[in-house]
Scaffold this active site. Structure first.
Site, PDB file in Angstrom:
ATOM      1  CG  HIS A  67      -1.769   1.070   1.502  1.00  0.00           C
ATOM      2  ND1 HIS A  67      -1.338   2.343   1.788  1.00  0.00           N
ATOM      3  CD2 HIS A  67      -3.118   1.129   1.521  1.00  0.00           C
ATOM      4  CE1 HIS A  67      -2.376   3.127   1.962  1.00  0.00           C
ATOM      5  NE2 HIS A  67      -3.473   2.418   1.806  1.00  0.00           N
ATOM      6  CG  HIS A 120      -6.866  14.431  -0.672  1.00  0.00           C
ATOM      7  ND1 HIS A 120      -7.778  13.981   0.251  1.00  0.00           N
ATOM      8  CD2 HIS A 120      -6.451  13.338  -1.353  1.00  0.00           C
ATOM      9  CE1 HIS A 120      -7.919  12.666   0.125  1.00  0.00           C
ATOM     10  NE2 HIS A 120      -7.127  12.243  -0.843  1.00  0.00           N
TER      11      HIS A 120
END
Lengths: 356, 444
Positions: B271, B386
């Site tokens: 990941h 983000h």
């Protein structure tokens, strides 16, 4: 939904329930930044929490308060920690008035309800693990296995909604490893097979699970040759379903790499293995031809051939690999041009060493 | 000579069998594709609209009318991010933010670091307020930073607090215009540096208690074990010149999977987030020889998507702007290691083994919100996390553009109007702050 065996309190209940407690406001300071416009109910609940936390009151009413606090913010790891302190304290009480199993099942149900909107919450998944650890350490194997089975079923339920939920897969792995029941691994092979072949052949989490199951949870021990072949064949089966899918190709390469690096692998067996799977990988091109696709324009297939050829390592193989990498770099996988250029250089160095 | 490349390649991800994964991928490609229109083919009215929106430079004055480079909406991003770390009454986060009540040091770091990359200059008042706030998050008894006042110390919120304080200390130094001196200044008791001096030893003691005999590190007492915890602790210890428990490297290396990337624990799926944490931690511990670097490089480079240009977090999952940093940063570290001639940590290579221009393209075209802030993908809403990691990824892409192999001078640049400051790939704060911290002589 949360079970009704424990009373779920609301903000209105707090003053009466904690009549003897002075709430402690949050220490915000005069010029604080990153301030949140806390709703009044939130503030009241957490002011009481701070008070209970300050005096380490691990009680039934404290437990109820943490439920309320966690409804507001299920990511508050401090509250989760305190909740567990309350749980263990209540379960340890001498009068043994609490049915341990029901108590813990209730908490697991609550955790599921709290996580409903966000199955990616670390704290909720850790809480489930902590409960199972408690059962393992404080009760018997039978009860522990019962809990484990239920939790495995729970993860399967979660996969219905989100087949790649990272926490659920991790938790599932932890359960299998902790159970120490050899037979569980074959079951897991079947489960991962279902998730891949019946579910989604591109579910990388399921392929990852298969790797663990095939290794029977022993990640540092290479597979026996027979098992490796069986897994490599399985990978090719997956590749034939959709040659563009990365998962089966990477799985195949990893199986072969593991065998090649194994100290017990004999040279002639190794040569045979690599040639065999090189040939079969090439055959997957037939699937593409049958579907009217260019068999030379499937990046994952070509990349797998490159890897097997590099493992073979003889001059002819490396030369072939170089050619394939040229196409990958310039035609079929240009996003990875720099990467393929780097790999080409590595192969060139290996080739020049051979000609010396 | 700089060459601005117009990228026209449009390669949808092919498939033979339709599954949930392929459906989602198709949907994502469709939502990104409109942003990749060839600007040179647009009618003047649409180009004017883009200029008005700020995404293209205006044509006033003697500016080149053919300038179709996409702009980074610096002012708007700062407008969106800076209220979070400003001590004004107006700027409270709305009530729904209670779910981030345990991540306030994170919110400070995400917004402060992002603004720092955009060259935002903090005021003395802002710095003081942030230092006071972070001080309240420090747990005096246990010795670490929590996500808010009175919360248990936590490895990730500690990383966020310490990195924020490092940025502030560096800003303080600039503001004081101090004489060049690498000994500790007799700074105000409210300064970031002073706070770090105070917490340095307690942090070290607390972090040691998070690890077990096998070098597995928890996020907090009675909390989850995973490779993020290792990274968060190592990054802090390294930056503050504290001893690094090198035995922790074994657990990290055990997290490398058959794919070449890293999962959170041994056996867990590879990941992006954990992959970054693993390689950055190992690099700081000078223990990258423990893992298969080639396999890591293979894995991370495969995470770049051909059409979108951005990175996904896992195989057969979707593009997400935050992986611009997690995967891009991992590739920067691993490229440095694979390409440097003498293998030394200080040799920074000029190119990373991924398509930096395509990554920049994704960030500038798909991740920017026209009203300020950055996002996962066009269908998602902007957020502070983000914004931070898209900009950090942009910084990595720009630092590691490299030179083309044919012409030594040629650098492929996606846009001339989108420069951000250089972030350090292992700490994710600006390089100059890291240099400053390496020069400090701490009182022992």
């Amino acid at each position: 939904m949360a079970s009704s065996t424990t009373t779920m309190i609301t903000t209105e209940d707090l003053p009466a329930l904690f009549h003897d407690v002075t709430p402690i406001p949050q220490d915000e300071g005069p010029h604080i930044v990153c301030r949140i416009d806390y709703p009044p109910e939130f503030t009241i609940a957490y002011d009481y929490f701070r008070a209970l936390s300050a005096k380490d009151e691990w009680s039934e009413r404290a437990l109820q308060l943490t439920t309320l606090c966690l409804q507001f913010n299920p990511a508050n790891y401090t509250v989760w920690h305190f909740r567990r302190k309350c749980m263990w304290a209540l379960l340890m009480k001498e009068d043994k008035s609490i049915d341990l199993e029901a108590f813990l099942v209730n908490d697991l149900t609550l955790a599921a309800a709290l996580g409903g909107e966000n199955p990616k919450n670390y704290q909720i998944w850790y809480h489930r693990r902590a409960i199972l650890e408690y059962v393992e350490q404080q009760t018997n194997k039978e009860l522990f296995y019962t809990f484990c089975r239920r939790e495995l079923d729970y993860t399967a339920e979660v996969f219905q909604e989100d087949s790649k939920n990272y926490h659920a897969w991790c938790f599932r792995q932890w359960i299998l490893q902790t159970m120490k029941a050899p037979a569980i691994w074959q079951e897991e092979m079947d489960f991962s097979h279902q998730m891949i072949m019946d579910g989604d052949v591109r579910n990388n989490s399921a392929w990852n699970q298969r790797w663990l199951a095939a290794h029977r949870g022993q990640l540092t021990t290479p597979l026996a040759l027979e098992t490796a072949q069986s897994e490599a064949d399985y990978a090719l089966q997956g590749a034939r379903i959709d040659p563009y899918n990365e998962c089966p190709w990477r799985y195949l390469i990893a199986i072969l790499k593991e065998q090649c690096r194994s100290s017990t692998m004999e040279e002639d067996k190794r040569t045979w293995l690599l040639q065999h799977y090189l040939d079969h990988a090439e055959l997957v091109k037939e699937v593409l031809k049958e579907a009217d696709k260019d068999p030379e324009a499937c990046p994952n297939l070509s990349a797998a051939l490159v890897d097997i050829l590099e493992m073979k390592g003889d001059t002819e193989a490396l030369t072939h690999a170089k050619q394939l990498m040229h196409y990958l770099e310039h035609d079929i996988d240009p996003i990875r041009a720099r990467y393929w250029a780097f790999r080409s250089k590595t192969i060139e160095q290996a080739l020049s060493l051979k000609s010396d | 000579m700089t060459i601005v490349r117009k990228i026209d390649q449009q390669t949808v991800m092919p498939f033979l069998k339709r599954t949930d994964s392929t459906r989602q991928q198709q949907r994502t490609e469709m939502e990104c594709q409109p942003f990749f229109v060839n600007l040179a083919t647009l009618p003047p009215s649409q180009l004017d609209h883009l200029r008005q929106s700020g995404l293209l430079m205006s044509t006033e004055g003697s500016v080149d009318e053919q300038d179709l480079d996409i702009c980074l909406l610096v002012d708007r991003h700062i407008q969106y991010l800076s209220p979070v770390f400003q001590p004004t009454l107006r700027s409270q986060l709305r009530p729904s933010f209670v779910t981030l009540d345990s991540s306030r040091s994170w919110m400070i770091y995400w917004t402060l670091h992002a603004c720092d990359l955009l060259d935002y200059k903090t005021t003395a008042e802002e710095r003081q307020a942030m230092v006071q706030t972070l001080q309240l998050f420090f747990h005096p008894r246990d010795g670490g930073f929590g996500g808010g006042p009175g919360q248990l110390p936590h490895a990730a919120t500690t990383y966020a607090a310490v990195m924020s304080l490092a940025i502030l200390a560096s800003h303080e130094r600039h503001a004081m215009d101090s004489v060049k001196n690498d000994t500790l200044q007799p700074s105000s008791s409210h300064s970031a540096l002073h706070l770090l001096q105070q917490v340095r030893k307690p942090l070290y003691q607390w972090m040691l208690t998070l690890a077990d005999e096998q070098g597995r590190v928890r996020m907090h007492h009675d909390g989850e074990i995973d490779v993020r915890a290792t990274y968060c602790c190592i990054a802090v210890l390294s930056l503050l010149q504290l001893p690094l428990p090198l035995s922790w490297a074994n657990f990290v290396s055990a997290c490398q999977t058959w794919e070449g990337g890293f999962g959170g624990e041994p056996g867990a799926e590879a990941h992006g987030g954990y992959t970054y944490c693993a390689i950055a931690a190992l690099q700081l511990m000078e223990s990258t020889h423990l893992i298969d670097l080639g396999a890591l490089c293979d894995y991370a480079s495969r995470r770049q998507l051909a059409l979108e240009g951005g990175f996904s977090g896992r195989s057969n999952k979707l593009v997400d702007g935050c992986y611009s940093f997690w995967q891009g940063g991992a590739l920067a570290v691993v490229s440095d290691l694979l390409l440097s001639n003498d293998g030394s940590n200080d040799t920074k290579t000029s190119a990373a083994l991924f398509d930096t221009a395509m990554l920049e393209r994704y960030i500038l075209l798909c991740a920017q919100d026209i009203h300020g802030g950055l996002r996962d993908k066009p269908s998602k809403t902007r957020d502070f996390y983000h914004s931070c990691y898209n900009l950090s990824g942009l910084s990595i892409a720009q630092q590691y553009r490299g030179k083309s192999s044919e012409t030594e001078d040629e650098i492929v640049v996606f846009s001339r109007h989108a420069s951000v400051a250089a972030t350090h790939p292992c700490y994710n704060i600006r390089n100059e702050h890291v240099q400053y911290f390496k020069s400090i002589h701490w009182q022992e």
